[in-house]
Design a protein around this motif. Structure first.
Motif, PDB file in Angstrom:
ATOM      1  N   ARG A  51       0.825  -1.211   0.000  1.00 39.27           N
ATOM      2  CA  ARG A  51       0.000   0.000   0.000  1.00 39.27           C
ATOM      3  C   ARG A  51       0.856   1.258   0.000  1.00 39.27           C
ATOM      4  NH1 ARG A  51      -4.092  -3.140   3.852  1.00 39.27           N
ATOM      5  NH2 ARG A  51      -5.536  -3.851   2.236  1.00 39.27           N
ATOM      6  N   GLY A 100       4.583   8.142 -10.933  1.00 44.28           N
ATOM      7  CA  GLY A 100       4.067   7.172  -9.976  1.00 44.28           C
ATOM      8  C   GLY A 100       4.677   5.796 -10.172  1.00 44.28           C
ATOM      9  N   HIS A 104      -3.285   1.996  -7.438  1.00 38.86           N
ATOM     10  CA  HIS A 104      -4.514   2.730  -7.198  1.00 38.86           C
ATOM     11  C   HIS A 104      -4.556   4.004  -8.039  1.00 38.86           C
ATOM     12  CE1 HIS A 104      -7.897   4.456  -4.983  1.00 38.86           C
ATOM     13  NE2 HIS A 104      -8.065   3.263  -4.429  1.00 38.86           N
ATOM     14  N   SER A 142       2.825  13.136  -2.692  1.00 37.94           N
ATOM     15  CA  SER A 142       2.441  12.526  -3.960  1.00 37.94           C
ATOM     16  C   SER A 142       3.323  13.116  -5.047  1.00 37.94           C
ATOM     17  CB  SER A 142       0.956  12.783  -4.283  1.00 37.94           C
ATOM     18  OG  SER A 142       0.766  14.129  -4.698  1.00 37.94           O
ATOM     19  N   GLY A 162       1.566   2.139  -3.431  1.00 36.86           N
ATOM     20  CA  GLY A 162       0.441   2.515  -4.278  1.00 36.86           C
ATOM     21  C   GLY A 162      -0.517   1.425  -4.682  1.00 36.86           C
ATOM     22  N   PRO A 194      -2.974  11.862  -8.519  1.00 36.69           N
ATOM     23  CA  PRO A 194      -3.371  12.577  -7.295  1.00 36.69           C
ATOM     24  C   PRO A 194      -4.248  13.777  -7.605  1.00 36.69           C
ATOM     25  CG  PRO A 194      -1.054  12.977  -7.808  1.00 36.69           C
ATOM     26  CD  PRO A 194      -1.520  11.888  -8.729  1.00 36.69           C
ATOM     27  N   SER A 222       7.068   9.678  -5.279  1.00 38.91           N
ATOM     28  CA  SER A 222       6.657  10.135  -3.952  1.00 38.91           C
ATOM     29  C   SER A 222       7.408   9.403  -2.842  1.00 38.91           C
ATOM     30  CB  SER A 222       5.143   9.962  -3.780  1.00 38.91           C
ATOM     31  OG  SER A 222       4.778   8.595  -3.904  1.00 38.91           O
ATOM     32  N   ASP A 236      -5.859   6.850  -7.307  1.00 36.67           N
ATOM     33  CA  ASP A 236      -5.508   8.022  -6.505  1.00 36.67           C
ATOM     34  C   ASP A 236      -4.004   8.168  -6.340  1.00 36.67           C
ATOM     35  OD1 ASP A 236      -8.148   8.622  -6.239  1.00 36.67           O
ATOM     36  OD2 ASP A 236      -8.377   7.725  -4.251  1.00 36.67           O
ATOM     37  N   TYR A 237      -3.299   7.037  -6.420  1.00 34.25           N
ATOM     38  CA  TYR A 237      -1.837   7.084  -6.348  1.00 34.25           C
ATOM     39  C   TYR A 237      -1.245   7.589  -7.661  1.00 34.25           C
ATOM     40  CZ  TYR A 237       2.966   5.301  -6.505  1.00 34.25           C
ATOM     41  OH  TYR A 237       4.324   5.184  -6.663  1.00 34.25           O
TER      42      TYR A 237
END
Length: 622
Positions: free
Chosen positions: A218, A329, A229, A341, A221, A235, A334, A231-232
């Motif tokens: 997690r 990402g 994810h 992020s 990401g 952002p 990050s 959202d990862y």
């Protein structure tokens, strides 16, 4: 008289719904408990409750054989028909003695927050392929020097990033000793290999410590399906006002520089196809096609140089910032840069209209749209900007042709990115994106009498009443110039509309070449300078001057002799440094002088020398 009262309390078929608050649970997550009774509820109600549940506990009496048999004959098949939730090990509990009650709900929470199913196959006793793939990416991102081993510094960084707590030296040795005892080649050069890294996570899972592996996943990401994810990757913290552009900031360039250095194994300041593939191995797909090699500067082998690599990232950030965030990402920006992020890598520049109004800008990326009729030489103009003459352009296949070219240019001594974009000539209405640029180049074929008319028409229709600087490019100037079939000559047209005179341009020359291959650091420039023919010749002459005469024993003891040698060496060093400075000053110029005038005076007026520039230190001499 003694009175004895016997109170018999019947246990209800179904308990009331209970909520365990978050602050009394180890995972800080509230737990809502819903009871079901076959005596009071129907199968339809059960199916409804199962669909809403995150975890299911089957309760049976250990002293009731019928109750035990019903678990496998009725409850498990019924639940399996309604859900695909993971199964877990049985736990002995007692409500009467309060035995393992807290543990039961702890493991129930754990089954939801840290499920075993996506990670591990208990029948085969090994991790599932998706888990191995995710952990392999995490290993490669964490392997900061790309040597295939996590050394103590990298392991400690990984530990801090995931658990906010570094490992003590003895704890690190204990971990490696466990791997050494169980896995061949799990530890190499006192560092953890990928094989050892995967073994450790298998061991965590087998010992019931799924939360350790899930915490790592997690942090990097991943969601419960072991996919990165959304959202990862994208952002929501980045907000883009209209008419603003996006650029990478200083920290982002430093990160990208470290990624380049990590994969440039032969230190030639270029990425071979194998090195580029290795760099993007942490991506689910190859993000750069062969068109990128025709968008940025490459070396003689056609490999993307350091400057070309940064240019492509700059172009992606400018044109599609969401794609840039996605790419960062995948690279773990990050985590490695210790930011909330990858949105922290982006700077949103203010509207260009405000820059023009205030006559100053912090921008370092400028866009030039190139217009022209079919066959006017636009593509050749873009490729020449990257240092490619007509001979090199002829080997580019049509499917790999790029309609963008980006490299660095100098504005008032500051290094900026200039992006050229070839606009298709067969348009009915010009889009806002094609009109939104910092400068317009109108290219026509000087040998084609009908070519200039297109440029004149495009200028009058879209740019005559704007403040966008425009300039004419007389392409193919090596051919016989032909009178243009238009009311005004190109020169008269430019004078009438207060434009610079047409700039003659050709890419059909053997002298057109790229700039210094590496534009990144003092070391590379010194290497190029020291290995240059000029320096080698000068060095040979200096050695000849000093050593050609017969050196006697008396000379070696004479202070005059050594004084002459010192003076000669000093003169050589001073001349060498002066020549080096000259090379640096000219490193941003192109062989074709047209590009030096791509930002005309009308545009440079918004970039006064008194401005505080947003200089990117990663481009400065170290």
């Amino acid at each position: 008289m003694t009175c004895v009262m016997l109170v018999i309390q019947l246990v209800p078929y179904r308990a009331e719904e209970i909520t365990i608050p978050a602050d009394v649970t180890p995972e800080r997550v509230p737990t809502h408990i819903v009871d079901y009774s076959e005596a009071e509820q129907t199968d339809e109600q059960l199916s409804s409750e199962i669909s809403k549940a995150n975890v299911i506990c089957i309760v049976y009496a250990v002293n009731n054989k019928k109750s035990i048999e019903k678990v496998t004959s009725h409850w498990i098949p019924l639940i399996n028909d309604n859900t695909d939730k993971d199964s877990s090990l049985p736990s002995n509990c007692s409500a009467k003695n309060l035995k393992n009650i807290s543990e039961l709900f702890y493991y129930a929470q754990k089954a939801v927050l840290h499920p075993t199913g996506p990670l591990y196959c208990p029948e085969e006793k090994r991790m599932k392929p998706a888990c191995i793939k995710a952990l392999t990416r995490i290993f490669k991102v964490s392997d900061l020097d790309n040597d295939g081993i996590l050394n103590d510094n990298e392991l400690n960084f990984f530990q801090r990033a995931c658990f906010n707590d570094p490992l003590a030296s003895q704890a690190l040795e204990d971990v490696k000793n466990v791997v050494r005892k169980n896995v061949i080649d799990g530890v190499c050069d006192n560092g953890l290999t990928l094989k050892g890294f995967l073994f450790l996570h298998t061991l965590f899972i087998q010992r019931g410590r799924h939360e350790t592996t899930w915490t790592v996943l997690r942090r990097f990401g991943y969601d419960n399906d072991l996919e990165l994810h959304q959202d990862y990757l994208f952002p929501l913290t980045l907000k883009m006002p209209p008419d603003c552009t996006t650029e990478l900031n200083h920290n982002a360039y430093l990160f990208l520089q470290s990624v380049f250095d990590k994969h440039d194994k032969d230190r030639d300041c270029a990425l071979s196809p194998e090195e580029l593939k290795d760099l993007f191995d942490v991506f689910p797909y190859m993000p750069w096609g062969l068109d990128v090699n025709n968008t940025v500067c490459t070396n003689d082998e056609g490999w993307i140089t350091y400057q070309g690599y940064l240019s492509q990232w700059t172009l992606t950030t400018y044109l599609d910032v969401q794609r840039c965030l996605e790419y960062l990402g995948y690279l773990g920006y990050s985590i490695i840069s210790e930011q909330e992020s990858q949105a922290a890598a982006i700077t949103v520049m203010r509207d260009k209209k405000i820059d023009l109004q205030k006559k100053q800008t912090q921008r370092s990326v400028f866009r030039c749209n190139v217009f022209g009729d079919n066959g006017s030489g636009k593509s050749g103009f873009l490729q020449a900007f990257l240092g490619r003459n007509l001979t090199r352009q002829n080997i580019i296949s049509e499917e790999h042709m790029s309609y963008y070219a980006i490299s660095t240019a100098y504005v008032y001594g500051q290094e900026k990115y200039l992006m050229l974009h070839e606009v298709f000539p067969d348009f009915d209405v010009l889009s806002d994106a094609d009109q939104a640029c910092d400068i317009v180049c109108l290219a026509y074929d000087a040998s084609n009498p009908h070519s200039f008319e297109y440029c004149a028409r495009a200028f009058k229709q879209y740019f005559m009443d704007t403040k966008t600087p425009c300039m004419m490019i007389a392409a193919k100037s090596d051919l016989q110039e032909t009178k243009q079939l238009y009311a005004l000559t190109p020169l008269e047209f430019c004078r009438k509309h207060k434009m610079p005179p047409p700039q003659a341009f050709t890419c059909n020359t053997a002298d057109l070449h790229a700039r210094l291959r590496c534009n990144r650091c003092t070391f590379c420039h010194l290497q190029n300078f020291i290995n240059s023919e000029l320096v080698q010749t000068g060095k040979a002459k200096l050695y000849t001057a000093i050593l050609s005469r017969h050196v006697t024993q008396a000379d070696l003891k004479s202070s005059t002799f050594w004084l002459r040698v010192s003076v000669g060496a000093t003169v050589f060093a001073v001349l060498g440094f002066a020549m080096y400075r000259v090379l640096l000053k000219q490193r941003g110029s192109n062989a074709n002088p047209t590009f030096a005038r791509l930002v005309p005076k009308s545009f440079c007026a918004v970039l006064p020398t008194t401005m505080v520039y947003g200089v990117n230190p990663s481009f400065q001499l170290s």
